[in-house]
Scaffold this motif. Structure first.
Motif, PDB file in Angstrom:
ATOM      1  N   SER A   9       0.732  -1.471   0.244  1.00  0.00           N
ATOM      2  CA  SER A   9       0.102  -0.263  -0.015  1.00  0.00           C
ATOM      3  C   SER A   9       0.838   1.011  -0.289  1.00  0.00           C
ATOM      4  N   ARG A  10       1.849   1.029   0.849  1.00  0.00           N
ATOM      5  CA  ARG A  10       2.977   2.338   0.596  1.00  0.00           C
ATOM      6  C   ARG A  10       3.575   2.426  -0.518  1.00  0.00           C
ATOM      7  N   LYS A  11       3.939   1.501  -0.877  1.00  0.00           N
ATOM      8  CA  LYS A  11       4.532   1.558  -2.152  1.00  0.00           C
ATOM      9  C   LYS A  11       3.519   1.996  -3.395  1.00  0.00           C
ATOM     10  N   LEU A  12       2.260   1.597  -3.650  1.00  0.00           N
ATOM     11  CA  LEU A  12       1.300   2.485  -4.081  1.00  0.00           C
ATOM     12  C   LEU A  12       1.733   3.781  -4.120  1.00  0.00           C
ATOM     13  N   LEU A  13       1.643   3.875  -2.558  1.00  0.00           N
ATOM     14  CA  LEU A  13       1.721   6.124  -2.546  1.00  0.00           C
ATOM     15  C   LEU A  13       2.409   6.638  -3.131  1.00  0.00           C
ATOM     16  N   ARG A  14       3.898   5.727  -2.814  1.00  0.00           N
ATOM     17  CA  ARG A  14       4.753   6.279  -3.116  1.00  0.00           C
ATOM     18  C   ARG A  14       4.552   6.448  -4.858  1.00  0.00           C
ATOM     19  N   ARG A  15       4.764   5.547  -5.336  1.00  0.00           N
ATOM     20  CA  ARG A  15       4.331   5.897  -6.992  1.00  0.00           C
ATOM     21  C   ARG A  15       3.012   6.830  -7.116  1.00  0.00           C
ATOM     22  N   LEU A  16       2.279   6.807  -6.509  1.00  0.00           N
ATOM     23  CA  LEU A  16       1.399   7.958  -6.768  1.00  0.00           C
ATOM     24  C   LEU A  16       2.254   9.127  -6.542  1.00  0.00           C
ATOM     25  N   ARG A  17       3.010   9.378  -5.883  1.00  0.00           N
ATOM     26  CA  ARG A  17       3.305  10.792  -4.938  1.00  0.00           C
ATOM     27  C   ARG A  17       5.003  10.578  -6.314  1.00  0.00           C
ATOM     28  N   ASP A  18       5.502   9.868  -6.972  1.00  0.00           N
ATOM     29  CA  ASP A  18       6.142  10.269  -7.861  1.00  0.00           C
ATOM     30  C   ASP A  18       5.316  11.123  -8.820  1.00  0.00           C
ATOM     31  N   THR A  19       4.072   9.983  -9.419  1.00  0.00           N
ATOM     32  CA  THR A  19       3.457  10.121 -10.846  1.00  0.00           C
ATOM     33  C   THR A  19       3.044  12.016 -10.268  1.00  0.00           C
ATOM     34  N   LEU A  20       2.346  12.167  -9.487  1.00  0.00           N
ATOM     35  CA  LEU A  20       2.488  13.493  -9.905  1.00  0.00           C
ATOM     36  C   LEU A  20       3.102  14.332  -9.283  1.00  0.00           C
ATOM     37  N   ALA A  38      -4.639   0.886 -11.763  1.00  0.00           N
ATOM     38  CA  ALA A  38      -5.068   0.068 -12.378  1.00  0.00           C
ATOM     39  C   ALA A  38      -3.792  -1.660 -12.158  1.00  0.00           C
ATOM     40  N   ASP A  39      -3.146  -1.324 -12.886  1.00  0.00           N
ATOM     41  CA  ASP A  39      -1.603  -1.621 -12.191  1.00  0.00           C
ATOM     42  C   ASP A  39      -1.682  -1.675 -11.321  1.00  0.00           C
ATOM     43  N   SER A  40      -1.423  -1.410 -10.172  1.00  0.00           N
ATOM     44  CA  SER A  40      -1.112  -1.705  -7.988  1.00  0.00           C
ATOM     45  C   SER A  40      -2.510  -2.471  -7.693  1.00  0.00           C
ATOM     46  N   ILE A  41      -3.642  -2.089  -8.252  1.00  0.00           N
ATOM     47  CA  ILE A  41      -4.236  -3.042  -7.890  1.00  0.00           C
ATOM     48  C   ILE A  41      -4.964  -3.941  -8.014  1.00  0.00           C
ATOM     49  N   GLN A  42      -4.590  -4.533  -9.537  1.00  0.00           N
ATOM     50  CA  GLN A  42      -4.476  -5.456 -10.808  1.00  0.00           C
ATOM     51  C   GLN A  42      -5.681  -5.486 -11.530  1.00  0.00           C
ATOM     52  N   SER A  43      -6.665  -4.818 -11.717  1.00  0.00           N
ATOM     53  CA  SER A  43      -8.083  -4.669 -11.785  1.00  0.00           C
ATOM     54  C   SER A  43      -7.910  -4.567 -13.873  1.00  0.00           C
ATOM     55  N   ASP A  44      -8.434  -4.661 -14.317  1.00  0.00           N
ATOM     56  CA  ASP A  44      -9.429  -4.436 -15.454  1.00  0.00           C
ATOM     57  C   ASP A  44      -9.383  -2.958 -15.805  1.00  0.00           C
ATOM     58  N   VAL A  45      -9.778  -2.080 -15.237  1.00  0.00           N
ATOM     59  CA  VAL A  45     -10.282  -0.232 -15.517  1.00  0.00           C
ATOM     60  C   VAL A  45      -9.939   0.093 -14.221  1.00  0.00           C
ATOM     61  N   CYS A  46      -9.704   1.309 -14.527  1.00  0.00           N
ATOM     62  CA  CYS A  46      -9.792   1.850 -14.063  1.00  0.00           C
ATOM     63  C   CYS A  46      -9.935   3.873 -14.142  1.00  0.00           C
ATOM     64  N   SER A  47     -10.753   4.790 -13.799  1.00  0.00           N
ATOM     65  CA  SER A  47     -11.621   5.689 -14.291  1.00  0.00           C
ATOM     66  C   SER A  47     -12.008   6.995 -13.372  1.00  0.00           C
ATOM     67  N   ILE A  48     -11.665   7.840 -13.310  1.00  0.00           N
ATOM     68  CA  ILE A  48     -12.083   9.264 -12.325  1.00  0.00           C
ATOM     69  C   ILE A  48     -12.866   9.964 -13.229  1.00  0.00           C
ATOM     70  N   TYR A  49     -13.770  10.435 -12.014  1.00  0.00           N
ATOM     71  CA  TYR A  49     -15.237  11.042 -12.684  1.00  0.00           C
ATOM     72  C   TYR A  49     -14.792  12.105 -12.058  1.00  0.00           C
ATOM     73  N   ALA A 149      -6.225   1.779   0.511  1.00  0.00           N
ATOM     74  CA  ALA A 149      -5.390   2.320  -0.146  1.00  0.00           C
ATOM     75  C   ALA A 149      -6.411   3.351  -1.349  1.00  0.00           C
ATOM     76  N   LEU A 150      -8.520   3.198  -2.017  1.00  0.00           N
ATOM     77  CA  LEU A 150      -8.560   4.093  -2.914  1.00  0.00           C
ATOM     78  C   LEU A 150      -8.562   4.968  -1.971  1.00  0.00           C
ATOM     79  N   GLU A 151      -9.381   4.863  -0.996  1.00  0.00           N
ATOM     80  CA  GLU A 151      -9.787   6.134   0.323  1.00  0.00           C
ATOM     81  C   GLU A 151      -8.544   7.155   0.138  1.00  0.00           C
TER      82      GLU A 151
END
Length: 750
Positions: A9-20, A38-49, A149-151
């Motif tokens: 989870s922390r790794k996901l947040l660090r990747r997000l920080r680096d992306t931003l 999508a890659d981190s959660i291993q889901s087929d779809v990720c969308s932002i509304y 993690a998503l929250e």
């Protein structure tokens, strides 16, 4: 699927920080984020509304759906599962999305039959900004850790959305807050001002939502909480003389500051990868969400205490706010979500203008702004998010428009407008000692409204003949307890001294509706404007009114005294209030105190019912003053706090002017002096029409005396009355167009 670990989870947040942190336009950031999730959660779809407007969500980025559907697919609030998440501000996590209530299939996105759905609100401090969604083909519910993690990612997205990270073509967050922005709000107080932004309570910007060292973040949090607890203890020590109820509130405040549950939740958030600031804000957002769901006002207030503590803690952690030692600019324009009367008065006349996200035309802030003659714009949505201390700003209180970081062409035109107004004021100053006598020979007496000692110097400079309305509630609103009789007597005496023999009409305490004393228990009323307010409170709770009347009598000290009771709806109320005052006069006589040389007892006519009172009322009243603001809202059944309707009804409506004429006639039958108080009295065209309908005394803000006098002196009121009558005969709803045409044609200049 294996359970996600905290380190992942922390790794996901660090990747997000680096992306931003990467350079790129707003859309690129969003696209990278959806791919990352999508890659981190291993889901087929990720969308932002994200919200396009208050009722419409727009697909702004996606991984897994058709790229061409971005910025084309939209959902109404509550529509589909995404709309439900936005409306309820609560996650939806299901392994069988098609069977969920409200499910909507969107073929335009290339959406397949995805069984698993997890949607979490993108929200910050109780405000929902959008929805983050992940979907998978195979049926499963996402784990608690994945939901968490998503929250957290959604919270970071909300922070970045408010900072503007996903709009425009900016290369980095540092490039934001540099463009010109126009805010269209509503007029709280007329006038124009140019200056620099001074944020009353600067928004805390969290630039480090993710942390690599939980131990260091725990230490920072504990140090900040210790500092917070010391400050709360100091607050309690300095208010040891407060009454029991206040002490109970402060003790509850300290209890929250020492809450183990609050601390434990923040520590858990840090352990999962958040910085100390982000952990505090996450808990604050949950508190804000609970505040909106709790019906009990006491519990809501306690949650507000926790919200306030979170703000204090965030300022300690980030060093933002008053603790930074930032200096107020020389020409400050105050920008805030909202502000209390005491806080606004503390700034005083050093402010050039005030801009609020909230507020209302009858709010405490608006009352003080009028008293200080400061331009005020309310309902400037989201300006505290956009503005930074020191930004250039133009405030057009006449139009309810604010220009933030304006282009030079806009600034130049605005300065020309201010210069023209200043030149007009110079011209009006030459009329200061001249009467407001129309060309037909009729003289209209112009008085000023006041509520502070600071207003009184304007009496001499404005050319007003006296104070037609002195609002006494401000001295009650800015204190945390009832003022003492001696304090009020001294204040009222200084008001009479400053008036230097000119007539001052003191309106007794006008509270209730939008004016609630901080130390008075608020009544839960469905419609406060029609409820327990003003004279109704005074007669039901006579203690405060008795004290205030005694203070007024002693302040007069042998001089003339004029007292006016507010919001009188029927004859019996006036009789009761008048008798109460006369009893206090008799009591003061028995105590050997000096009595007023002359006593006038009047009433404010703010309800249509009083216009139809028995003749005895008009015979008994020494004077009557029309309270135009309230009378108009009751006449048209249009709440003056409601922006949807308050501008719909014109003061120069023929039916309203005819009603004013009836009041003039009733007062004329008994030779009862009549005046008109309110914003409309200070608007030259409205003032002209009121005078044409027979009013011979108007009371307004000091800055309006000159413009009103200038117009009245150049017109013939008899001719103006004919214009009004002609408009009525022609079936016009309002006389404004006809009056403006008449004036534009050079009326009265010959």
């Amino acid at each position: 699927m294996p359970e996600r670990t905290e380190s992942e989870s922390r790794k996901l947040l660090r990747r997000l920080r680096d992306t931003l942190a990467e350079r790129g336009a707003g859309q690129e950031r969003l696209d990278r984020i959806t791919h990352l999730i999508a890659d981190s959660i291993q889901s087929d779809v990720c969308s932002i509304y994200l919200f396009r407007d208050s009722d419409t969500l727009e697909l702004c980025a996606t991984e897994g759906l058709k790229a061409e559907s971005v910025h084309q697919t939209r959902l109404k609030l509550g529509e589909g599962l995404v709309g439900r998440v936005a409306k309820t501000a609560a996650p939806i996590n299901t392994g069988d999305a098609p069977s969920e209530r409200g499910f909507r299939y969107m073929p335009e996105t290339g959406e397949e039959k995805y069984s698993s759905f997890l949607g979490v609100p993108i929200q910050r401090l109780g405000e929902t900004l959008g929805v983050l969604v992940v979907q998978s083909k195979h049926s499963r519910k996402f784990s608690d850790d994945e939901v968490y993690a998503l929250e957290v990612v959604a919270m970071v997205l909300a922070e970045m959305t408010e900072l503007g990270a996903f709009i425009g073509e900016g290369e980095a967050l540092a490039a934001l807050h540099q463009h010109a922005v126009v805010f269209r709000g509503a007029t709280g107080q007329e006038g124009a001002a140019e200056g620099r932004v001074w944020l009353h309570e600067p928004r805390v910007v969290i630039t480090n939502p993710v942390a690599d060292d939980p131990k260091a973040e725990h230490a920072r949090l504990h140090a900040a909480v210790d500092q917070l607890r010391i400050s709360v203890d100091d607050l309690l020590a300095t208010t040891s003389g407060a009454d029991k109820e206040q002490m109970q509130v402060l003790e509850a405040y300290r209890m929250f500051a020492n809450s183990r549950g609050w601390m434990r939740r923040m520590e858990e958030d840090i352990a999962r990868g958040l910085s100390a600031e982000a952990a505090v804000e996450k808990e604050q957002s949950l508190t804000r969400a609970r505040m909106g769901q709790v019906p009990d006002p006491y519990l809501r207030e306690r949650l507000h205490d926790l919200d306030d503590l979170s703000n204090r803690l965030l300022r300690i952690l980030t060093g933002q706010g008053s603790e930074t030692g930032a200096e107020m600019p020389d020409n400050p324009v105050l920008v805030a979500r909202n502000i209390g009367p005491g806080e606004l008065l503390a700034y005083g006349r050093k402010l050039k203008g005030v801009v609020l996200e909230e507020g209302s035309v009858g709010s405490h802030a608006a009352i003080v702004a009028r008293a200080l003659a400061i331009p005020l714009v309310i309902h400037a949505a989201r300006i505290t998010t956009e503005a930074l201390n020191g930004d250039s700003i133009l405030v057009d209180g006449d139009q309810g428009i604010v220009h933030l970081r304006p282009e030079e062409t806009i600034s130049s035109a605005f300065r020309d407008k201010i210069a023209m107004q200043a030149k007009a004021q110079e011209r009006y100053a030459g009329l200061r000692d001249q009467p407001a006598t129309a060309k037909c020979g009729t003289t209209v007496s112009l008085h000023m409204n006041a509520g502070l000692m600071a207003d009184l110097p304007s009496l001499e400079g404005s050319g007003a003949e006296g104070v037609g309305l002195f609002r006494t509630e401000l001295q009650f609103l800015i204190r945390n307890k009832v003022p003492r009789r001696g304090e009020l007597a001294a204040l009222y005496a200084r008001v009479l001294d400053a008036a230097n023999g000119r007539r001052v009409v003191f309106r007794t305490l006008d509270i209730g509706s939008d004016k609630v004393l901080p130390y008075m228990k608020r009544q839960d009323e469905p419609n406060p404007a029609l409820g327990w307010r003003a004279i109704r409170v005074g007669l039901d709770k006579p203690g405060v009114m008795t004290m205030q009347l005694q203070a007024l009598i002693r302040a007069a000290n042998g001089r003339p005294l004029a007292v006016m009771f507010p919001f009188v709806a029927q004859y019996e109320e006036f009789v009761a209030a008048r008798d109460h005052l006369l009893r206090q006069i008799e009591r003061e006589r028995e105590l050997g105190h000096v009595l007023p040389e002359k006593l006038e007892i009047g009433a404010m006519l703010e309800t249509p019912s009083l216009a139809f009172a028995p003749r005895k009322f008009f015979e008994l009243a020494d004077f009557v003053s029309i309270g135009g603001n309230d009378l108009k809202q009751f006449f048209f059944a249009a709440d003056r706090e409601n922006e949807l309707v308050r501008r719909r009804y014109d003061t120069l409506n023929v039916s309203f002017l005819r009603f004013i004429e009836q009041i003039v006639a009733r007062c004329a039958e008994t030779d009862t002096p009549l005046s008109f108080c309110g914003e409309d009295a200070g608007r030259p065209v409205e003032a002209l029409c009121l005078a044409a309908m027979g009013l011979r005394m108007l009371s307004m803000r000091p800055a309006s005396v000159g413009p009103v006098k200038h117009l009245i002196r150049r017109v013939n009121l008899v001719e103006a009355r004919k214009v009004i009558e002609a408009a009525e005969e022609a079936g016009e709803q309002s006389v404004r167009p006809a009056m403006m045409n008449w004036l534009a044609g050079g009326a009265g200049q010959g």
